[in-house]
Write a protein that holds these residues in place. Structure first.
Motif, PDB file in Angstrom:
ATOM      1  N   TRP B  35       0.853  -1.184   0.000  1.00  0.00           N
ATOM      2  CA  TRP B  35       0.000   0.000   0.000  1.00  0.00           C
ATOM      3  C   TRP B  35       0.890   1.235   0.000  1.00  0.00           C
ATOM      4  CZ3 TRP B  35      -5.056   0.287  -0.928  1.00  0.00           C
ATOM      5  CH2 TRP B  35      -5.837  -0.866  -0.758  1.00  0.00           C
ATOM      6  N   TYR B  36       0.602   2.114  -0.934  1.00  0.00           N
ATOM      7  CA  TYR B  36       1.306   3.388  -1.020  1.00  0.00           C
ATOM      8  C   TYR B  36       0.308   4.513  -0.783  1.00  0.00           C
ATOM      9  CZ  TYR B  36       5.503   1.280  -3.127  1.00  0.00           C
ATOM     10  OH  TYR B  36       6.648   0.556  -3.356  1.00  0.00           O
ATOM     11  N   ARG B  37       0.789   5.561  -0.170  1.00  0.00           N
ATOM     12  CA  ARG B  37       0.002   6.782   0.022  1.00  0.00           C
ATOM     13  C   ARG B  37       0.594   7.852  -0.888  1.00  0.00           C
ATOM     14  NH1 ARG B  37       0.253   8.622   5.966  1.00  0.00           N
ATOM     15  NH2 ARG B  37       2.414   9.081   5.364  1.00  0.00           N
ATOM     16  N   GLN B  38      -0.272   8.580  -1.580  1.00  0.00           N
ATOM     17  CA  GLN B  38       0.199   9.621  -2.485  1.00  0.00           C
ATOM     18  C   GLN B  38      -0.602  10.892  -2.238  1.00  0.00           C
ATOM     19  OE1 GLN B  38       0.019   8.748  -6.754  1.00  0.00           O
ATOM     20  NE2 GLN B  38       1.778  10.086  -7.103  1.00  0.00           N
ATOM     21  N   GLY B  41       0.138  15.938  -5.903  1.00  0.00           N
ATOM     22  CA  GLY B  41       1.351  16.571  -6.401  1.00  0.00           C
ATOM     23  C   GLY B  41       2.644  15.962  -5.891  1.00  0.00           C
ATOM     24  N   LYS B  42       2.526  14.895  -5.120  1.00  0.00           N
ATOM     25  CA  LYS B  42       3.707  14.228  -4.573  1.00  0.00           C
ATOM     26  C   LYS B  42       3.841  12.828  -5.146  1.00  0.00           C
ATOM     27  CE  LYS B  42       4.570  17.657  -1.772  1.00  0.00           C
ATOM     28  NZ  LYS B  42       5.760  18.543  -1.994  1.00  0.00           N
ATOM     29  N   SER B  43       4.937  12.172  -4.829  1.00  0.00           N
ATOM     30  CA  SER B  43       5.168  10.813  -5.315  1.00  0.00           C
ATOM     31  C   SER B  43       4.634   9.797  -4.309  1.00  0.00           C
ATOM     32  CB  SER B  43       6.660  10.599  -5.566  1.00  0.00           C
ATOM     33  OG  SER B  43       7.382  10.743  -4.365  1.00  0.00           O
ATOM     34  N   PRO B  44       4.433   8.548  -4.733  1.00  0.00           N
ATOM     35  CA  PRO B  44       3.924   7.522  -3.810  1.00  0.00           C
ATOM     36  C   PRO B  44       4.906   7.238  -2.683  1.00  0.00           C
ATOM     37  CG  PRO B  44       3.645   6.849  -6.103  1.00  0.00           C
ATOM     38  CD  PRO B  44       4.530   8.045  -6.119  1.00  0.00           C
ATOM     39  N   GLU B  45       4.352   7.018  -1.501  1.00  0.00           N
ATOM     40  CA  GLU B  45       5.134   6.725  -0.301  1.00  0.00           C
ATOM     41  C   GLU B  45       4.679   5.375   0.237  1.00  0.00           C
ATOM     42  OE1 GLU B  45       5.513   8.508   4.274  1.00  0.00           O
ATOM     43  OE2 GLU B  45       4.047   9.291   2.862  1.00  0.00           O
ATOM     44  N   LEU B  46       5.604   4.455   0.405  1.00  0.00           N
ATOM     45  CA  LEU B  46       5.275   3.128   0.907  1.00  0.00           C
ATOM     46  C   LEU B  46       4.858   3.209   2.371  1.00  0.00           C
ATOM     47  CD1 LEU B  46       5.276   0.035   0.426  1.00  0.00           C
ATOM     48  CD2 LEU B  46       7.652   0.030   1.198  1.00  0.00           C
ATOM     49  N   ILE B  47       3.663   2.685   2.676  1.00  0.00           N
ATOM     50  CA  ILE B  47       3.221   2.701   4.064  1.00  0.00           C
ATOM     51  C   ILE B  47       3.044   1.298   4.637  1.00  0.00           C
ATOM     52  CG2 ILE B  47       2.172   4.994   4.036  1.00  0.00           C
ATOM     53  CD1 ILE B  47      -0.544   3.655   3.629  1.00  0.00           C
ATOM     54  N   MET B  48       2.756   0.303   3.812  1.00  0.00           N
ATOM     55  CA  MET B  48       2.569  -1.052   4.321  1.00  0.00           C
ATOM     56  C   MET B  48       2.973  -2.062   3.252  1.00  0.00           C
ATOM     57  SD  MET B  48       1.326  -1.268   7.449  1.00  0.00           S
ATOM     58  CE  MET B  48       0.380  -2.783   7.610  1.00  0.00           C
ATOM     59  N   SER B  49       3.554  -3.157   3.702  1.00  0.00           N
ATOM     60  CA  SER B  49       3.808  -4.293   2.833  1.00  0.00           C
ATOM     61  C   SER B  49       3.312  -5.539   3.564  1.00  0.00           C
ATOM     62  CB  SER B  49       5.287  -4.420   2.501  1.00  0.00           C
ATOM     63  OG  SER B  49       6.055  -4.499   3.681  1.00  0.00           O
ATOM     64  N   ILE B  50       2.790  -6.497   2.822  1.00  0.00           N
ATOM     65  CA  ILE B  50       2.281  -7.723   3.429  1.00  0.00           C
ATOM     66  C   ILE B  50       2.546  -8.877   2.484  1.00  0.00           C
ATOM     67  CG2 ILE B  50      -0.073  -7.309   2.577  1.00  0.00           C
ATOM     68  CD1 ILE B  50      -1.047  -8.591   5.263  1.00  0.00           C
ATOM     69  N   TYR B  51       2.964 -10.017   3.051  1.00  0.00           N
ATOM     70  CA  TYR B  51       3.413 -11.130   2.218  1.00  0.00           C
ATOM     71  C   TYR B  51       2.684 -12.428   2.512  1.00  0.00           C
ATOM     72  CZ  TYR B  51       7.152  -7.730   1.783  1.00  0.00           C
ATOM     73  OH  TYR B  51       7.855  -6.571   1.586  1.00  0.00           O
ATOM     74  N   SER B  52       2.042 -12.522   3.668  1.00  0.00           N
ATOM     75  CA  SER B  52       1.357 -13.763   4.017  1.00  0.00           C
ATOM     76  C   SER B  52      -0.070 -13.459   4.450  1.00  0.00           C
ATOM     77  CB  SER B  52       2.115 -14.487   5.136  1.00  0.00           C
ATOM     78  OG  SER B  52       2.297 -13.644   6.247  1.00  0.00           O
ATOM     79  N   ASN B  53      -0.903 -14.475   4.373  1.00  0.00           N
ATOM     80  CA  ASN B  53      -2.309 -14.319   4.733  1.00  0.00           C
ATOM     81  C   ASN B  53      -2.465 -13.845   6.172  1.00  0.00           C
ATOM     82  OD1 ASN B  53      -3.619 -15.043   2.327  1.00  0.00           O
ATOM     83  ND2 ASN B  53      -3.423 -17.217   2.793  1.00  0.00           N
ATOM     84  N   GLY B  54      -3.479 -13.013   6.376  1.00  0.00           N
ATOM     85  CA  GLY B  54      -3.759 -12.545   7.718  1.00  0.00           C
ATOM     86  C   GLY B  54      -3.642 -11.046   7.809  1.00  0.00           C
ATOM     87  N   ASP B  58       0.547  -1.803  11.837  1.00  0.00           N
ATOM     88  CA  ASP B  58       1.635  -0.855  12.029  1.00  0.00           C
ATOM     89  C   ASP B  58       1.011   0.465  12.441  1.00  0.00           C
ATOM     90  OD1 ASP B  58       4.395   0.431   9.955  1.00  0.00           O
ATOM     91  OD2 ASP B  58       3.858   0.730  12.053  1.00  0.00           O
ATOM     92  N   GLY B  59       1.023   0.721  13.743  1.00  0.00           N
ATOM     93  CA  GLY B  59       0.405   1.947  14.243  1.00  0.00           C
ATOM     94  C   GLY B  59      -1.086   1.945  13.982  1.00  0.00           C
ATOM     95  N   ARG B  60      -1.569   2.973  13.317  1.00  0.00           N
ATOM     96  CA  ARG B  60      -2.994   3.065  13.011  1.00  0.00           C
ATOM     97  C   ARG B  60      -3.394   2.294  11.749  1.00  0.00           C
ATOM     98  NH1 ARG B  60      -4.700   7.577  11.417  1.00  0.00           N
ATOM     99  NH2 ARG B  60      -2.707   8.622  10.950  1.00  0.00           N
ATOM    100  N   PHE B  61      -2.416   1.732  11.079  1.00  0.00           N
ATOM    101  CA  PHE B  61      -2.675   1.031   9.829  1.00  0.00           C
ATOM    102  C   PHE B  61      -2.690  -0.490  10.040  1.00  0.00           C
ATOM    103  CE2 PHE B  61      -2.347   4.679   7.109  1.00  0.00           C
ATOM    104  CZ  PHE B  61      -1.433   5.517   7.716  1.00  0.00           C
ATOM    105  N   THR B  62      -3.646  -1.157   9.410  1.00  0.00           N
ATOM    106  CA  THR B  62      -3.695  -2.611   9.381  1.00  0.00           C
ATOM    107  C   THR B  62      -3.921  -3.057   7.950  1.00  0.00           C
ATOM    108  OG1 THR B  62      -4.614  -2.790  11.620  1.00  0.00           O
ATOM    109  CG2 THR B  62      -4.867  -4.700  10.184  1.00  0.00           C
ATOM    110  N   ALA B  63      -3.018  -3.884   7.458  1.00  0.00           N
ATOM    111  CA  ALA B  63      -3.194  -4.485   6.143  1.00  0.00           C
ATOM    112  C   ALA B  63      -3.712  -5.906   6.336  1.00  0.00           C
ATOM    113  CB  ALA B  63      -1.882  -4.501   5.368  1.00  0.00           C
ATOM    114  N   GLN B  64      -4.620  -6.303   5.474  1.00  0.00           N
ATOM    115  CA  GLN B  64      -5.193  -7.637   5.530  1.00  0.00           C
ATOM    116  C   GLN B  64      -5.036  -8.292   4.174  1.00  0.00           C
ATOM    117  OE1 GLN B  64      -9.178  -6.310   6.665  1.00  0.00           O
ATOM    118  NE2 GLN B  64      -8.834  -7.031   8.757  1.00  0.00           N
ATOM    119  N   LEU B  65      -4.620  -9.552   4.180  1.00  0.00           N
ATOM    120  CA  LEU B  65      -4.409 -10.274   2.935  1.00  0.00           C
ATOM    121  C   LEU B  65      -5.141 -11.602   2.969  1.00  0.00           C
ATOM    122  CD1 LEU B  65      -3.009 -10.825   0.200  1.00  0.00           C
ATOM    123  CD2 LEU B  65      -1.014 -11.623   1.502  1.00  0.00           C
TER     124      LEU B  65
END
Lengths: 114, 110
Positions: B35-38, B41-54, B58-65
């Motif tokens: 997940w990138y946040r943009q 007028g700015k470039s994408p900024e990496l905020i989360m990466s996820i590689y396995s199910n579940g 990270d702080g206020r962010f939760t990635a689900q796969l």
């Protein structure tokens, strides 16, 4: 740690003119990417380098676009001649660990072709 | 069918609410998801990466796969006006190429 550096930040040219973009990746990052981002869309890969080798250039319009990465560090992307449809933001990114492929983007170059 | 599809925006939530951003992908061979946040007028900024199910938090962010459903999501808890941006979902397809969705524009209203 310094981020990815790109120049220029903005470029306005007439169609049919040449243009070049420069990128310096994060120190130690061996993989470098050039993307193009059109308004309202996600970035699209143009070319990927691993060290000095272009390992994925299948989406690079080779009739007018060229790129090089001498010495495996800095890279230059060139368009000659530019067309109106080339107006976009050109982004450079780099990554360190291939397995995770976390890519970090530079500020981009906004190209306007008139 | 697009390789990466994101829920159409714009998405508007009040400050303090949970923002839910969704993404589906077509390549079953994809192994890495980002997940990138943009900001405008700015470039994408990496905020989360996820590689396995579940879930990955990270702080206020939760990635689900969910690879079986080919679905990735990003939850932003306690949304702040500074979270207002376009969020880009990306998957790593064959040849280590990142394929991006078109992004979902999020607005957090004070």
């Amino acid at each position: 740690e310094a981020g990815v550096v790109q120049s220029p930040r903005y470029k306005i040219i007439e169609k049919k003119q040449p243009v070049a973009f420069w990128c310096n990746p994060i120190s130690g990052h061996n993989t470098l990417y050039w993307y193009r981002q059109n308004l309202g869309q996600g970035p699209e890969l143009l070319i990927r380098y691993e060290n000095e080798e272009a390992v994925d250039d299948s989406q690079l319009p080779k009739d007018r676009f060229s790129a090089e990465r001498l010495k495996g560090v800095d890279s230059t992307l060139k368009i000659q001649p530019a067309e109106l449809g080339d107006s976009a933001v050109y982004l450079c990114a780099s990554s360190l660990v291939r397995e995770r492929n976390e890519q970090f983007f530079g500020p981009g170059t906004r190209l306007t072709v008139l | 069918q697009k390789e990466v599809e994101q829920n159409s925006g714009p998405l508007s939530v009040p400050e303090g609410a949970i923002a839910s951003l969704n993404c589906t992908y077509s390549d079953r061979g994809s192994q890495s998801f980002f997940w990138y946040r943009q900001y405008s007028g700015k470039s994408p900024e990496l905020i989360m990466s996820i590689y396995s199910n579940g879930d990955k938090e990270d702080g206020r962010f939760t990635a689900q796969l969910n690879k079986a459903s080919q679905y990735v999501s990003l939850l932003i808890r306690d949304s702040q006006p500074s979270d207002s941006a376009t969020y880009l979902c990306a998957t790593e397809t064959s040849g280590s190429r990142l394929t991006f969705g078109e992004g979902t524009q999020l607005t957090v209203n004070p």
